[in-house]
Design an enzyme around this catalytic site. Structure first.
Site, PDB file in Angstrom:
ATOM      1  N   GLU A  14       0.855  -1.056  -0.039  1.00  0.00           N
ATOM      2  CA  GLU A  14      -0.129   0.081  -0.110  1.00  0.00           C
ATOM      3  C   GLU A  14       0.877   1.263   0.041  1.00  0.00           C
ATOM      4  O   GLU A  14       0.501   2.351  -0.571  1.00  0.00           O
ATOM      5  CB  GLU A  14      -0.978   0.047   1.237  1.00  0.00           C
ATOM      6  CG  GLU A  14      -2.042  -1.105   1.168  1.00  0.00           C
ATOM      7  CD  GLU A  14      -2.761  -1.128   0.150  1.00  0.00           C
ATOM      8  OE1 GLU A  14      -3.551   0.123  -0.321  1.00  0.00           O
ATOM      9  OE2 GLU A  14      -3.260  -2.014  -0.477  1.00  0.00           O
ATOM     10  N   HIS A  16       3.827   1.705  -1.665  1.00  0.00           N
ATOM     11  CA  HIS A  16       4.070   2.007  -2.873  1.00  0.00           C
ATOM     12  C   HIS A  16       2.743   2.599  -3.613  1.00  0.00           C
ATOM     13  O   HIS A  16       2.918   3.531  -4.616  1.00  0.00           O
ATOM     14  CB  HIS A  16       4.378   0.672  -3.653  1.00  0.00           C
ATOM     15  CG  HIS A  16       5.996   0.133  -3.280  1.00  0.00           C
ATOM     16  ND1 HIS A  16       5.871  -0.971  -2.758  1.00  0.00           N
ATOM     17  CD2 HIS A  16       6.998   0.721  -3.188  1.00  0.00           C
ATOM     18  CE1 HIS A  16       7.065  -1.484  -2.464  1.00  0.00           C
ATOM     19  NE2 HIS A  16       7.757  -0.169  -2.675  1.00  0.00           N
TER      20      HIS A  16
END
Ligand code: PAF
Length: 261
Positions: A14, A16
Protein backbone atom coordinates in the site's frame (compact mmCIF):
# COMPACT_ATOMS: atom_id res chain seq x y z
CA UNK A 1 3.02 16.70 -20.36
CA UNK A 2 4.30 16.15 -16.86
CA UNK A 3 5.73 12.69 -16.31
CA UNK A 4 5.61 11.23 -12.80
CA UNK A 5 8.02 8.42 -11.96
CA UNK A 6 7.52 6.02 -9.08
CA UNK A 7 10.75 4.02 -8.78
CA UNK A 8 10.29 0.69 -6.97
CA UNK A 9 11.94 -2.67 -6.52
CA UNK A 10 8.59 -4.44 -6.74
CA UNK A 11 6.89 -6.57 -4.03
CA UNK A 12 4.46 -3.67 -4.00
CA UNK A 13 2.43 -2.78 -0.93
CA UNK A 14 0.00 0.00 0.00
CA UNK A 15 2.90 2.38 0.65
CA UNK A 16 4.03 2.06 -3.00
CA UNK A 17 0.44 2.39 -4.16
CA UNK A 18 0.15 5.70 -2.25
CA UNK A 19 3.07 6.94 -4.37
CA UNK A 20 1.36 5.78 -7.55
CA UNK A 21 -1.91 7.47 -6.52
CA UNK A 22 -0.03 10.69 -5.79
CA UNK A 23 1.72 10.57 -9.15
CA UNK A 24 -1.60 9.92 -10.90
CA UNK A 25 -3.13 12.98 -9.25
CA UNK A 26 -0.11 15.26 -9.79
CA UNK A 27 1.14 14.25 -13.27
CA UNK A 28 -0.26 13.76 -16.78
CA UNK A 29 1.64 10.51 -17.30
CA UNK A 30 2.61 8.03 -14.61
CA UNK A 31 5.47 5.57 -14.99
CA UNK A 32 6.19 2.89 -12.39
CA UNK A 33 9.55 1.18 -12.57
CA UNK A 34 10.07 -2.26 -11.07
CA UNK A 35 13.70 -3.29 -10.85
CA UNK A 36 15.53 -5.07 -8.06
CA UNK A 37 18.73 -3.11 -8.40
CA UNK A 38 21.74 -5.36 -7.68
CA UNK A 39 24.23 -2.51 -7.25
CA UNK A 40 22.54 -1.20 -4.10
CA UNK A 41 22.76 -4.50 -2.20
CA UNK A 42 25.92 -4.89 -0.16
CA UNK A 43 24.85 -8.37 0.92
CA UNK A 44 24.35 -10.94 -1.84
CA UNK A 45 22.00 -13.11 0.24
CA UNK A 46 19.80 -10.05 0.87
CA UNK A 47 19.61 -9.55 -2.91
CA UNK A 48 18.79 -13.22 -3.49
CA UNK A 49 16.11 -13.22 -0.77
CA UNK A 50 14.51 -9.95 -1.86
CA UNK A 51 10.82 -10.74 -2.51
CA UNK A 52 9.83 -10.76 -6.19
CA UNK A 53 6.34 -11.25 -7.57
CA UNK A 54 5.80 -9.45 -10.86
CA UNK A 55 2.34 -10.88 -11.63
CA UNK A 56 1.09 -9.82 -8.24
CA UNK A 57 2.62 -6.36 -8.67
CA UNK A 58 1.01 -5.86 -12.08
CA UNK A 59 -2.33 -6.96 -10.65
CA UNK A 60 -2.04 -4.40 -7.82
CA UNK A 61 -1.11 -1.66 -10.29
CA UNK A 62 -4.01 -2.42 -12.62
CA UNK A 63 -6.42 -0.54 -10.36
CA UNK A 64 -4.31 2.64 -10.72
CA UNK A 65 -3.91 2.26 -14.45
CA UNK A 66 -0.36 3.69 -14.77
CA UNK A 67 0.58 4.68 -18.31
CA UNK A 68 3.73 2.59 -18.28
CA UNK A 69 5.29 -0.06 -16.09
CA UNK A 70 8.99 -0.28 -16.81
CA UNK A 71 10.45 -3.69 -15.94
CA UNK A 72 13.94 -3.88 -17.39
CA UNK A 73 16.29 -6.87 -17.21
CA UNK A 74 19.53 -6.58 -15.24
CA UNK A 75 21.55 -6.97 -18.49
CA UNK A 76 19.69 -4.06 -20.08
CA UNK A 77 20.42 -1.71 -17.21
CA UNK A 78 23.93 -3.03 -16.59
CA UNK A 79 25.46 -4.26 -19.85
CA UNK A 80 28.74 -3.69 -18.00
CA UNK A 81 29.61 -3.09 -14.37
CA UNK A 82 29.51 0.73 -14.00
CA UNK A 83 32.85 2.37 -13.35
CA UNK A 84 31.33 5.63 -12.19
CA UNK A 85 30.86 5.95 -8.45
CA UNK A 86 28.59 8.17 -6.39
CA UNK A 87 29.87 9.56 -3.13
CA UNK A 88 27.51 11.69 -1.08
CA UNK A 89 30.02 12.79 1.58
CA UNK A 90 28.34 13.77 4.86
CA UNK A 91 24.85 12.87 3.61
CA UNK A 92 25.69 9.27 2.89
CA UNK A 93 28.16 8.50 5.68
CA UNK A 94 25.77 7.93 8.58
CA UNK A 95 22.87 5.50 9.21
CA UNK A 96 22.24 3.35 6.10
CA UNK A 97 25.41 4.61 4.46
CA UNK A 98 27.50 3.48 7.43
CA UNK A 99 25.81 0.08 7.77
CA UNK A 100 25.35 -0.78 4.09
CA UNK A 101 28.61 0.20 2.36
CA UNK A 102 28.05 1.01 -1.31
CA UNK A 103 24.26 1.16 -0.92
CA UNK A 104 23.87 4.81 -1.86
CA UNK A 105 26.33 4.46 -4.72
CA UNK A 106 23.95 1.86 -6.16
CA UNK A 107 20.91 4.05 -5.48
CA UNK A 108 22.63 7.02 -7.15
CA UNK A 109 23.47 4.94 -10.23
CA UNK A 110 20.02 3.42 -10.71
CA UNK A 111 18.10 6.63 -10.00
CA UNK A 112 20.28 8.53 -12.49
CA UNK A 113 19.79 5.81 -15.10
CA UNK A 114 16.01 5.84 -14.57
CA UNK A 115 15.96 9.63 -14.91
CA UNK A 116 17.88 9.43 -18.20
CA UNK A 117 15.81 6.56 -19.59
CA UNK A 118 12.34 7.73 -18.53
CA UNK A 119 12.64 11.55 -18.51
CA UNK A 120 10.38 12.23 -15.52
CA UNK A 121 9.42 15.76 -14.54
CA UNK A 122 8.28 14.51 -11.11
CA UNK A 123 9.52 11.71 -8.90
CA UNK A 124 7.81 10.19 -5.87
CA UNK A 125 9.54 8.69 -2.84
CA UNK A 126 8.38 7.40 0.54
CA UNK A 127 9.29 9.09 3.80
CA UNK A 128 10.30 5.69 5.21
CA UNK A 129 13.56 5.95 3.24
CA UNK A 130 14.44 9.31 4.73
CA UNK A 131 18.14 9.20 3.96
CA UNK A 132 17.46 8.04 0.40
CA UNK A 133 15.19 11.07 -0.02
CA UNK A 134 17.98 13.40 1.17
CA UNK A 135 20.44 11.70 -1.20
CA UNK A 136 18.13 11.90 -4.24
CA UNK A 137 17.29 15.55 -3.50
CA UNK A 138 21.00 16.32 -3.55
CA UNK A 139 21.64 14.23 -6.65
CA UNK A 140 18.91 16.15 -8.50
CA UNK A 141 20.49 19.43 -7.44
CA UNK A 142 24.13 18.51 -8.03
CA UNK A 143 23.48 16.98 -11.47
CA UNK A 144 20.99 19.72 -12.53
CA UNK A 145 18.07 17.39 -13.22
CA UNK A 146 14.91 19.39 -13.84
CA UNK A 147 12.84 17.08 -11.64
CA UNK A 148 10.49 17.82 -8.79
CA UNK A 149 10.65 15.44 -5.83
CA UNK A 150 7.57 14.67 -3.73
CA UNK A 151 7.81 12.79 -0.45
CA UNK A 152 4.78 10.77 0.64
CA UNK A 153 4.22 9.87 4.33
CA UNK A 154 5.05 6.36 5.50
CA UNK A 155 2.10 3.98 5.26
CA UNK A 156 1.70 1.92 8.46
CA UNK A 157 -0.22 -1.21 9.39
CA UNK A 158 -2.98 -0.67 11.96
CA UNK A 159 -0.61 -1.50 14.82
CA UNK A 160 1.99 1.00 13.53
CA UNK A 161 4.51 -1.22 11.72
CA UNK A 162 5.81 0.63 8.66
CA UNK A 163 4.86 -1.22 5.48
CA UNK A 164 7.88 -2.67 3.74
CA UNK A 165 8.40 -5.27 1.03
CA UNK A 166 10.66 -7.03 3.52
CA UNK A 167 7.77 -7.57 5.96
CA UNK A 168 6.73 -10.46 3.69
CA UNK A 169 9.76 -12.36 5.00
CA UNK A 170 8.70 -12.17 8.66
CA UNK A 171 7.22 -15.22 10.41
CA UNK A 172 4.06 -14.50 12.47
CA UNK A 173 6.20 -14.31 15.66
CA UNK A 174 8.71 -12.01 13.98
CA UNK A 175 5.87 -9.86 12.67
CA UNK A 176 4.78 -9.09 16.23
CA UNK A 177 8.38 -8.63 17.38
CA UNK A 178 8.90 -6.14 14.52
CA UNK A 179 6.65 -3.70 16.33
CA UNK A 180 9.64 -2.95 18.58
CA UNK A 181 10.88 -0.51 15.92
CA UNK A 182 7.67 1.56 15.87
CA UNK A 183 7.29 1.38 19.66
CA UNK A 184 10.87 2.58 20.13
CA UNK A 185 10.23 5.55 17.84
CA UNK A 186 7.02 6.50 19.64
CA UNK A 187 8.77 6.18 22.99
CA UNK A 188 11.73 8.28 21.81
CA UNK A 189 9.52 10.97 20.32
CA UNK A 190 7.43 11.29 23.51
CA UNK A 191 10.51 11.43 25.70
CA UNK A 192 12.27 14.02 23.54
CA UNK A 193 9.18 16.22 23.51
CA UNK A 194 9.10 15.97 27.31
CA UNK A 195 12.67 17.25 27.34
CA UNK A 196 14.49 13.97 28.06
CA UNK A 197 18.17 13.59 27.29
CA UNK A 198 18.71 11.83 23.95
CA UNK A 199 21.49 9.57 25.26
CA UNK A 200 19.25 8.33 28.10
CA UNK A 201 16.50 7.60 25.56
CA UNK A 202 18.94 5.78 23.31
CA UNK A 203 20.21 3.71 26.23
CA UNK A 204 16.68 2.68 27.17
CA UNK A 205 15.96 1.59 23.58
CA UNK A 206 19.22 -0.38 23.53
CA UNK A 207 18.14 -2.18 26.70
CA UNK A 208 14.69 -2.96 25.28
CA UNK A 209 16.35 -4.63 22.30
CA UNK A 210 18.73 -6.60 24.51
CA UNK A 211 15.67 -8.07 26.24
CA UNK A 212 14.17 -9.16 22.90
CA UNK A 213 16.01 -12.25 21.57
CA UNK A 214 14.34 -12.14 18.15
CA UNK A 215 15.50 -8.57 17.38
CA UNK A 216 18.93 -6.97 17.04
CA UNK A 217 19.28 -3.19 17.00
CA UNK A 218 21.67 -1.91 14.35
CA UNK A 219 21.30 1.79 15.09
CA UNK A 220 18.97 4.37 16.57
CA UNK A 221 20.00 7.95 15.91
CA UNK A 222 18.61 11.44 16.16
CA UNK A 223 19.46 13.40 13.00
CA UNK A 224 18.65 16.65 11.25
CA UNK A 225 16.08 15.59 8.65
CA UNK A 226 17.68 17.54 5.79
CA UNK A 227 21.37 16.88 6.34
CA UNK A 228 21.31 13.54 8.19
CA UNK A 229 23.80 15.01 10.63
CA UNK A 230 23.52 13.23 14.01
CA UNK A 231 22.51 15.52 16.87
CA UNK A 232 21.96 15.07 20.60
CA UNK A 233 18.89 17.25 21.09
CA UNK A 234 15.94 18.68 19.22
CA UNK A 235 15.90 22.38 18.45
CA UNK A 236 13.19 24.68 17.09
CA UNK A 237 15.47 25.70 14.15
CA UNK A 238 15.72 22.26 12.54
CA UNK A 239 13.34 19.45 11.75
CA UNK A 240 14.84 16.39 13.42
CA UNK A 241 14.08 12.71 12.88
CA UNK A 242 14.70 9.60 14.91
CA UNK A 243 15.96 6.87 12.59
CA UNK A 244 16.13 3.20 13.48
CA UNK A 245 17.36 0.02 11.80
CA UNK A 246 17.15 -3.46 13.26
CA UNK A 247 17.21 -7.11 12.31
CA UNK A 248 14.12 -9.06 13.21
CA UNK A 249 15.22 -12.64 12.70
CA UNK A 250 17.10 -12.51 9.40
CA UNK A 251 15.15 -9.52 8.07
CA UNK A 252 16.54 -6.02 8.24
CA UNK A 253 13.95 -3.30 8.77
CA UNK A 254 14.19 0.49 8.94
CA UNK A 255 11.82 3.21 10.11
CA UNK A 256 11.90 6.86 11.19
CA UNK A 257 9.78 9.51 12.84
CA UNK A 258 10.07 13.27 12.63
CA UNK A 259 10.08 15.30 15.85
CA UNK A 260 9.53 19.02 15.79
CA UNK A 261 9.56 21.20 18.88
O1 PAF B 1 13.47 2.63 -2.50
C1 PAF B 1 13.66 1.73 -3.34
O2 PAF B 1 12.84 0.82 -3.53
C2 PAF B 1 14.94 1.73 -4.16
O3 PAF B 1 16.01 2.17 -3.41
C3 PAF B 1 14.81 2.53 -5.48
C4 PAF B 1 14.61 3.99 -5.22
C5 PAF B 1 13.67 1.97 -6.32
C6 PAF B 1 16.09 2.38 -6.30
O4 PAF B 1 16.33 1.05 -6.62
Amino acid sequence: NSVGLVPTMGALHEGHLDLVAKSKSDSDITVVSIFVNPTQFNDISDLEKYPRNLDNDLEKLRKFNPDLVFVPEVEEIYPEKPLVKFEFSGLGDSLEGAHRPGHFNGVGIIVTKLFHILHPTHVFFGQKDLQQVAIVRRLIKDLSFDINITVVPTRRAEDGLALSSRNARLSPEERSTALILFNSLIYAKDELLKGANWFAVKEKINRRFLEEPRAKLEYVELVKSETMETVSSITPEDSCSICIAAFVGETRLIDNMTVTV
